[in-house]
Design an enzyme around this catalytic site. Structure first.
Site, PDB file in Angstrom:
ATOM      1  N   GLY A  27       2.345   2.017  10.807  1.00  0.00           N
ATOM      2  CA  GLY A  27       3.250   3.153  10.646  1.00  0.00           C
ATOM      3  C   GLY A  27       3.939   3.587  11.926  1.00  0.00           C
ATOM      4  O   GLY A  27       4.517   4.668  11.984  1.00  0.00           O
ATOM      5  N   SER A  74       3.593  -2.315  10.429  1.00  0.00           N
ATOM      6  CA  SER A  74       5.041  -2.195  10.602  1.00  0.00           C
ATOM      7  C   SER A  74       5.809  -3.465  10.220  1.00  0.00           C
ATOM      8  O   SER A  74       6.811  -3.802  10.852  1.00  0.00           O
ATOM      9  CB  SER A  74       5.379  -1.765  12.034  1.00  0.00           C
ATOM     10  OG  SER A  74       4.840  -0.482  12.287  1.00  0.00           O
ATOM     11  N   GLU A 108      -6.721   4.325   7.945  1.00  0.00           N
ATOM     12  CA  GLU A 108      -6.593   5.757   7.635  1.00  0.00           C
ATOM     13  C   GLU A 108      -7.886   6.289   7.001  1.00  0.00           C
ATOM     14  O   GLU A 108      -8.265   7.438   7.220  1.00  0.00           O
ATOM     15  CB  GLU A 108      -5.375   5.997   6.725  1.00  0.00           C
ATOM     16  CG  GLU A 108      -4.077   5.867   7.514  1.00  0.00           C
ATOM     17  CD  GLU A 108      -2.880   5.400   6.726  1.00  0.00           C
ATOM     18  OE1 GLU A 108      -2.887   5.467   5.483  1.00  0.00           O
ATOM     19  OE2 GLU A 108      -1.903   4.942   7.374  1.00  0.00           O
ATOM     20  N   LYS A 118       0.145   4.241  -0.279  1.00  0.00           N
ATOM     21  CA  LYS A 118      -0.500   5.440   0.279  1.00  0.00           C
ATOM     22  C   LYS A 118      -0.282   6.615  -0.695  1.00  0.00           C
ATOM     23  O   LYS A 118      -0.301   6.404  -1.901  1.00  0.00           O
ATOM     24  CB  LYS A 118       0.022   5.739   1.677  1.00  0.00           C
ATOM     25  CG  LYS A 118      -0.018   4.489   2.563  1.00  0.00           C
ATOM     26  CD  LYS A 118       0.191   4.775   4.013  1.00  0.00           C
ATOM     27  CE  LYS A 118       0.306   3.451   4.757  1.00  0.00           C
ATOM     28  NZ  LYS A 118       0.118   3.574   6.182  1.00  0.00           N
ATOM     29  N   HIS A 133      -9.398   0.647   5.136  1.00  0.00           N
ATOM     30  CA  HIS A 133      -8.098   0.898   5.772  1.00  0.00           C
ATOM     31  C   HIS A 133      -8.296   1.847   6.953  1.00  0.00           C
ATOM     32  O   HIS A 133      -9.140   2.749   6.899  1.00  0.00           O
ATOM     33  CB  HIS A 133      -7.134   1.505   4.747  1.00  0.00           C
ATOM     34  CG  HIS A 133      -5.731   1.564   5.253  1.00  0.00           C
ATOM     35  ND1 HIS A 133      -5.287   2.574   6.072  1.00  0.00           N
ATOM     36  CD2 HIS A 133      -4.685   0.724   5.090  1.00  0.00           C
ATOM     37  CE1 HIS A 133      -4.018   2.350   6.389  1.00  0.00           C
ATOM     38  NE2 HIS A 133      -3.635   1.227   5.796  1.00  0.00           N
ATOM     39  N   ASN A 139       0.863  -1.184   0.000  1.00  0.00           N
ATOM     40  CA  ASN A 139       0.000   0.000   0.000  1.00  0.00           C
ATOM     41  C   ASN A 139       0.902   1.238   0.000  1.00  0.00           C
ATOM     42  O   ASN A 139       1.462   1.594   1.027  1.00  0.00           O
ATOM     43  CB  ASN A 139      -0.882  -0.028   1.262  1.00  0.00           C
ATOM     44  CG  ASN A 139      -1.677   1.247   1.446  1.00  0.00           C
ATOM     45  OD1 ASN A 139      -1.796   2.054   0.529  1.00  0.00           O
ATOM     46  ND2 ASN A 139      -2.235   1.420   2.640  1.00  0.00           N
ATOM     47  N   GLU A 184      -5.129  -5.512  10.640  1.00  0.00           N
ATOM     48  CA  GLU A 184      -4.145  -4.453  10.857  1.00  0.00           C
ATOM     49  C   GLU A 184      -4.463  -3.725  12.158  1.00  0.00           C
ATOM     50  O   GLU A 184      -5.309  -2.811  12.162  1.00  0.00           O
ATOM     51  CB  GLU A 184      -4.189  -3.452   9.700  1.00  0.00           C
ATOM     52  CG  GLU A 184      -3.887  -4.048   8.346  1.00  0.00           C
ATOM     53  CD  GLU A 184      -3.341  -3.002   7.386  1.00  0.00           C
ATOM     54  OE1 GLU A 184      -2.254  -3.201   6.860  1.00  0.00           O
ATOM     55  OE2 GLU A 184      -4.003  -1.960   7.195  1.00  0.00           O
TER      56      GLU A 184
END
Ligand code: PEP
Length: 256
Positions: free
Chosen positions: A174, A213, A98, A12, A96, A10, A168
């Site tokens: 991240g 991560s 985010e 991003k 996701h 991904n 996730e």
């Protein structure tokens, strides 16, 4: 059924069109012959056409990072599933963290998007995961179950080759902090059990990726955790060395 390990990157909001094409070109040259994993690149929308073209004739696939559920209309700034399909995309990341936390996407929207993607015969990479507060208050399984129930609402059956789940944990995305092997195995087993309850035995066969991560130093250990069929990778997926190393390391781990 053996599940080929899946490594989805991904990107991003990283890499211009030229940078993306050059990046996949280098990856192709380095690992094309050695790859036994299913590799999916998920660049920004503006790079989809050129990356699909650059990967033509290879086993590498391309995914989008989002989609709108309506077919067309007055939805400024949105991209429909049909548009993605016509660009040659095969996978779409949905739900996701985010999108959920920064852009306020709800389970209801994610559910509509999953149906739109399935109707177009593309494959959702459906992301679920608990926040740190959820984990600290022992709500992890409840949160995962709710996200799965709501996200897959209205689906009477599931086809394990047309659905990918990505577990996730939000606190691991991240942050450089990875879930422990026990936490990963426990969450994946729980997700499998929910899918089995909803769809019967076939639910058990849906691939479940871990994301949070993952890098070249922890990939080998994490891929061996029970129930992990591959990875959804953010930061390390835009670095040539890291991404190639992860793909090579996990390539031989066929699961189940
Ligand atoms: C992600 O964005 O899906 C992700 C897992 O990011 P990172 O690998 O950077 O934690």
């Amino acid at each position: 059924m053996d599940i080929k390990p899946i490594v989805a990157g991904n990107w991003k909001m990283h890499k211009s069109g030229e940078e993306g094409v050059s990046f996949v070109g280098k990856i192709k040259n380095r690992i094309l012959d050695k790859v036994e994993a299913k590799v999916i690149f998920c660049p920004p929308f503006t790079s989809l056409f050129s990356i699909v073209k650059a990967l033509n004739g290879t086993d590498f696939s391309v995914g989008a990072q989002n989609a709108h559920f309506e077919v067309e209309g007055a939805y400024t700034g949105e991209i429909s599933v049909g548009m993605l399909k016509s660009a040659g995309v095969q996978y779409v990341i949905l739900g996701h963290s985010e999108r959920r936390h920064i852009f306020g996407e709800t389970d209801v929207w994610i559910n509509k998007k999953i149906h739109a993607v399935l109707n177009a015969e593309l494959v959702p990479i459906f992301c679920i995961g608990e926040t740190l507060d959820d984990r600290k208050s022992n709500q992890t399984t409840l949160v995962l179950e709710n996200q799965i129930n709501l996200g897959l609402q209205g689906m009477e059956s599931i086809d394990p080759v047309k659905m990918i789940i990505a577990y996730e944990p939000v606190w691991a995305i991240g942050t450089g902090e990875t879930a422990s092997l026990d936490q990963v195995a426990e969450a994946h087993a729980y997700v499998q059990s929910v899918l089995e309850r909803m769809f019967g035995q076939v639910g058990y066969k849906v691939p479940i990726l871990y994301g949070g991560s993952v890098n070249e130093n922890n990939a080998m250990e994490l891929i061996q955790a029970k129930g992990v069929d591959g990875f959804l990778i953010g930061g390390a997926s835009i670095k040539e060395e890291s991404f190639c190393s992860i793909v090579e390391q996990v390539s031989k781990f066929y699961k189940r």
